[in-house]
Design an enzyme around this catalytic site. Structure first.
Site, PDB file in Angstrom:
ATOM      1  N   SER A 148      -1.570   1.694   5.119  1.00  0.00           N
ATOM      2  CA  SER A 148      -0.522   2.040   3.807  1.00  0.00           C
ATOM      3  C   SER A 148      -1.533   2.858   2.864  1.00  0.00           C
ATOM      4  O   SER A 148      -2.599   2.284   2.677  1.00  0.00           O
ATOM      5  CB  SER A 148       0.125   0.518   3.402  1.00  0.00           C
ATOM      6  OG  SER A 148       0.751   0.861   1.988  1.00  0.00           O
ATOM      7  N   TYR A 161      -1.231  -7.282  -0.386  1.00  0.00           N
ATOM      8  CA  TYR A 161      -0.844  -6.364   0.752  1.00  0.00           C
ATOM      9  C   TYR A 161      -1.748  -5.063   0.730  1.00  0.00           C
ATOM     10  O   TYR A 161      -2.196  -4.673   1.600  1.00  0.00           O
ATOM     11  CB  TYR A 161       0.656  -5.794   0.062  1.00  0.00           C
ATOM     12  CG  TYR A 161       1.055  -5.001   1.074  1.00  0.00           C
ATOM     13  CD1 TYR A 161       1.714  -5.149   2.389  1.00  0.00           C
ATOM     14  CD2 TYR A 161       1.157  -3.334   0.766  1.00  0.00           C
ATOM     15  CE1 TYR A 161       2.208  -4.260   3.414  1.00  0.00           C
ATOM     16  CE2 TYR A 161       1.744  -2.634   1.777  1.00  0.00           C
ATOM     17  CZ  TYR A 161       2.074  -3.016   2.978  1.00  0.00           C
ATOM     18  OH  TYR A 161       2.865  -2.020   3.909  1.00  0.00           O
TER      19      TYR A 161
END
Ligand SMILES: NC(=O)c1ccc[n+]([C@@H]2O[C@H](COP(=O)([O-])OP(=O)(O)OC[C@H]3O[C@@H](n4cnc5c(N)ncnc54)[C@H](OP(=O)(O)O)[C@@H]3O)[C@@H](O)[C@H]2O)c1
Length: 258
Positions: A148, A161
């Protein structure tokens, strides 16, 4: 027979998180290029639907599904036992399944932050290690990790995250160097906002959506198919000299300072 460098005919690919979103788009793309597929997700019904759709569209290819949780080590071992039972090793492993809980750093419970690491990093690490002997059976095989932009710069998805995706990106680089001699290429993709069920919540707020678009040079969010095509490229024989890379699929987001 010469190998078509832009096809995956006869190759066996294991895709995690394959019942929805980016993972389903990856499964569709790899099947379209001729790969046999092993699909994994936790919930049985949507997974079977995905399998049935792909099996109908590609009747000559093996399309199999197993409901399992990549955050659970017994399940991870079951996934690899199942892959091993299927036949002659594995050509492609796509570590796509992942999860998140967005909070301020001080508000995470220990179970939450450990759970994010379990599903985003330890899952991919263990599946890659378990898959190593199957991948090494072929002269050329590859792993693609779905990272990501959060693993590269700050975005508002929460520190854990971002930490987990950064770890996944570094795992990609280290395994690429370590396993090159085994014929295994290891790469990653780093998407920015992609239209899936997990982003439909935040993006349904018009102000937030406008802010996202304003920070994205291409002026739109991405589609799962646009991530899938980058993943497929990394799996292809055409990418045979590419390893340890992370391709941003982000409409220019990471290149846009102001
Ligand atoms: N969408 C984005 O904007 C975006 C941006 C950057 C990175 N990503 C990454 O892309 C990946 C896919 O995200 P997505 O947006 O496509 O999500 P999604 O639409 O929610 O789909 C997630 C898929 O993964 C499966 N899954 C989730 N946790 C799992 C687990 N522990 N074990 C096995 N399967 C699991 C889900 O099925 P079950 O729930 O049935 O298990 C589903 O098939 C994630 O790693 C995410 O971090 C997404």
């Amino acid at each position: 027979m010469t190998t078509n460098r832009w096809r995956l005919d006869g190759q066996l690919a294991l895709v995690t998180g394959a019942s929805a979103g980016i993972g389903l788009a990856i499964a569709r793309e790899l099947a379209g290029l001729g790969a046999h597929l092993l699909l994994v997700a936790r919930e049985e019904d949507p997974l079977q639907e995905a399998r049935d759709e792909l099996a109908e569209r590609h009747p000559q290819q093996d399309i199999l599904a197993l409901a399992a949780d990549v955050a659970d080590d017994e399940d991870r071992q079951a996934i690899l036992d199942w892959a091993e039972d299927h036949g002659e090793g594995l050509h492609i492993l796509v570590n796509n399944a992942g999860g998140n809980v967005t909070r301020a750093a001080v508000d995470y419970t220990e179970d939450e932050w450990r759970g994010i690491f379990e599903s985003n990093v330890f899952s991919a690490f263990e599946l890659s290690r378990y898959a190593h002997p199957l991948l090494a059976r072929h002269a050329a095989s590859s792993i693609v990790n779905v990272g990501s932009v959060s693993g590269i710069t700050h975005v508002r998805s929460g520190v854990v995250y971002g930490m987990s995706k950064a770890a996944l990106h570094q795992m990609t680089r280290n395994l690429a160097a370590e396993w090159a001699e085994d014929g295994i290429r290891v790469n990653a993709v780093a998407p920015w906002y992609i239209r899936t069920r997990r982003t439909s919540g935040p993006l349904s707020d018009p102000d937030y959506y406008e802010e996202v678009i304003a920070r994205t040079p291409m002026g739109r969010i991405g589609e799962p198919e646009e991530v899938a095509s980058a993943v497929a490229f990394l799996c292809l024989p055409a990418a045979s000299y590419v390893t340890g890379e992370c391709i941003a699929v982000d409409g220019g987001f990471l290149r846009y300072g102001f």
